[in-house]
Structure formats: C-alpha cells, structure tokens
Design an enzyme around this catalytic site. Sequence first.
Site: not given
Ligand SMILES: *Cc1c(COP(=O)(O)O)cnc(C)c1O
Length: 370
Positions: A112, A205, A181
């Site tokens: 990511w 998540k 993030d």
């Molecule tokens: C799953 C994930 C993303 C992507 O998420 P979206 O909502 O599909 O854009 C970005 N960063 C991390 C760390 C993730 O685990």
Amino acid sequence: MTTSAPIPPPGRRAWNFGPGPAYLPTEVLERLSADLLDYRGSGLGVAEISHRGPLFAPVVEALEERLRRLLALPSNYAVLWMHGGATPHFSLVPLNLARRHRRADYVVSGHWSERAHEEATRLIEEARIVARSSSSPTSVPPVSAWALDPDADYVYYTDNESVDGVEFPGTPRVERPLVADMTANFLSRPVEVPRHVLIFAGAQKNLGITGLGVVIVNCDALPEDLPGHPRPDVYAAHVAAGSMLNTPNTVAWYVASLMLEWIEKEGGLKALDERNRRKAERLYAVLDGSGGFYRNDVSPAYRSRMNVPFTLADPALLPLFFREAAAAGLHQLEGHRSRGGARASLYNAQPVEAVRDLCAFLDEFQRRHG
Ligand SMILES: *Cc1c(COP(=O)(O)O)cnc(C)c1O
C-alpha cells in the site's frame, strides 16, 4: 471429508478471516438489520432518512464525539467522513499537504505504501523514498536510517501493511509532520495523534463497511482552497461542510457509529490492543511451532497483529487447505492475489474464539498432512 476440526455449531456464524470487507460483530449486524426496517421506533429505515434531519443528527454527533474521545483528539484536529475508502487519500494527501515545497518523504514498507508513493510521484515535484523494505518485506528500516529531506512537507508511512503483514511497533520517532495510512489497524491500539498532521483509514477493515474513508487532520495545516482542483479534492471544503458536501454514505456512517459504540463497550483502545496482541501471538505461536510446515518470515518486532500471511512448506497443499478450512467453518483465508499463500486477518471485531478454532485447525491439518 473427515476432520476433527471444529465445525461451527448450528446457528453460529462462519468465522471470516477476510482482509476486508471484514468480519463485523454480530450485535452490530443485528442492530443494523433491525434499524434498516425501523430505525429506533420511527417507522422509517435508517437507509431512508435524511442525512440532515433530526433522526440522523444523533448519529452524526455520536460519530464525532466517540472518535474524539477514543483518540483524545486535540481541538484543532478535524474529523472528516468521506466517500471512497482509503485510496483517494493517496492523491488528496499530496495535493493538500505538499503545498509549501511540493516535496514529501515516503517510507515504502509494502504493497500500500508503494501505491501511495506512485500516486504522489504523479502529483508533486518530488516524492522521495526515504526508506524501503525488501520486496518481500520482513521489517522496516529503523528511523535512524531514514534519509529525511528537511524541506519535505510531510513524512508518509503505512502503519500496517495488510498485504505483507508488516506493522510499525508504534509511531515512528521522527520530528516531522507525519501522515499515516491506518486503514488496516485503525482503532486497534492507542495512537499518538499530535505527532501526525493527518491520519486516514478506509472503514471496511476495522470500522464497518465499504465506501467510507475517515480522515483526521490538523486544520492548521490545510490550504483553504486548491485553485484549479475540484472542490471535493479540498480537505478544507469538507471541514467547512461538516463532511456533507453532498449526500454522505449514511449507512456506512451509521455502521461506523455502531462500531465506535462497540469499541467503547469493549473497553476502548488499550483493551483492544491487549486482546489483539493475544490473538496474534496465539496464531504466530502455532505457525512458529510447526517446524516449518507453516511459515511467516516477518521479524517479530514488525509482525502485524491484524494480518498474518503465511505459506505452507508444500504449496501444492494450499487448495486442499482452503477447502478443508472452509468445511471447518473458517473462511476467506486466501493470501493477497499478488502474494499467494494464506493470510488470516484478525481485526478488532475478530473474536478470540475464531482464532482459537483456526489454531486448532492448523494443528490438525498439519497432523494429517505434515
Ligand atoms: C485495504 C487497504 C487500502 C485500500 O483500501 P480501499 O478502501 O480499498 O482504498 C489502503 N491502505 C491499506 C493499509 C489497506 O490495508
């Protein structure tokens, strides 16, 4: 198939180890089901009421209040609830925050952060990689080895790499404005918010369902406008509009509010951190104790508590492994499509019992096929 692995008792939900959209607490889903038909006795469903009306107002208030309380947010930080999950912020962060020097520093510790860095290179003068993990990351280079640019507008890192299973042990000790993030470990442990200029997370998540992104941002750092850019790209415009530039994803907001309530009821971030650690330690102990039948090569200090990728010594066993796991009520254990292997995601809502059953299955599968 014969197996002594635990079969879900009748009426129990299947255990879901998917990386996201992820498992949600049963009590949250039960409440949502009821409220979809009749929201708190109003006769109206929660998906069918005005986002600006009096019925929905308490949801909006609770979202903000609970998140502020859980993270002890300073008053100059705003909370934004935006459309589109996590990925839009790979673009919006450089657009909004790399204003002074149009330069930013990126730590690439997995899938990511690689994506976020690539996007930044399209949008700003210079997005430098100041530290990079190997292509199959097992750790992150120590902060002392980061080649920081004194003119960078921020330092970007991905707190938990959900594909690679690499998590920072805590907030990196860097005296620079940090951007994180936290999609894959949001609200899974206490966070030092004031060391960050911005934190973002997709909700699917740890905080509910898809389509929603949460942004926590120090308002003092935001430009009022981005001339030449669409208004929805301007964080300050979302701050000014109370996250209602247009109709929000009300159902996702509602589920997030239920999740925040659930997190508080479970004892808050410290209690979840404890539980998340115990869940992960239990699983890693089984992998490490398997004599190489299962493997996770991430170094212990950087092992993710949320996403545990692992391989089987004999990859030819994988299809059988997934089939038998599913028959035992253990679902979505497939690794990321770029990596293969297996992966178990253990977000906040993942019950201890699910991890117990997975561990029992792993032992038992090895006994029969090892
Ligand atoms: C799953 C994930 C993303 C992507 O998420 P979206 O909502 O599909 O854009 C970005 N960063 C991390 C760390 C993730 O685990």
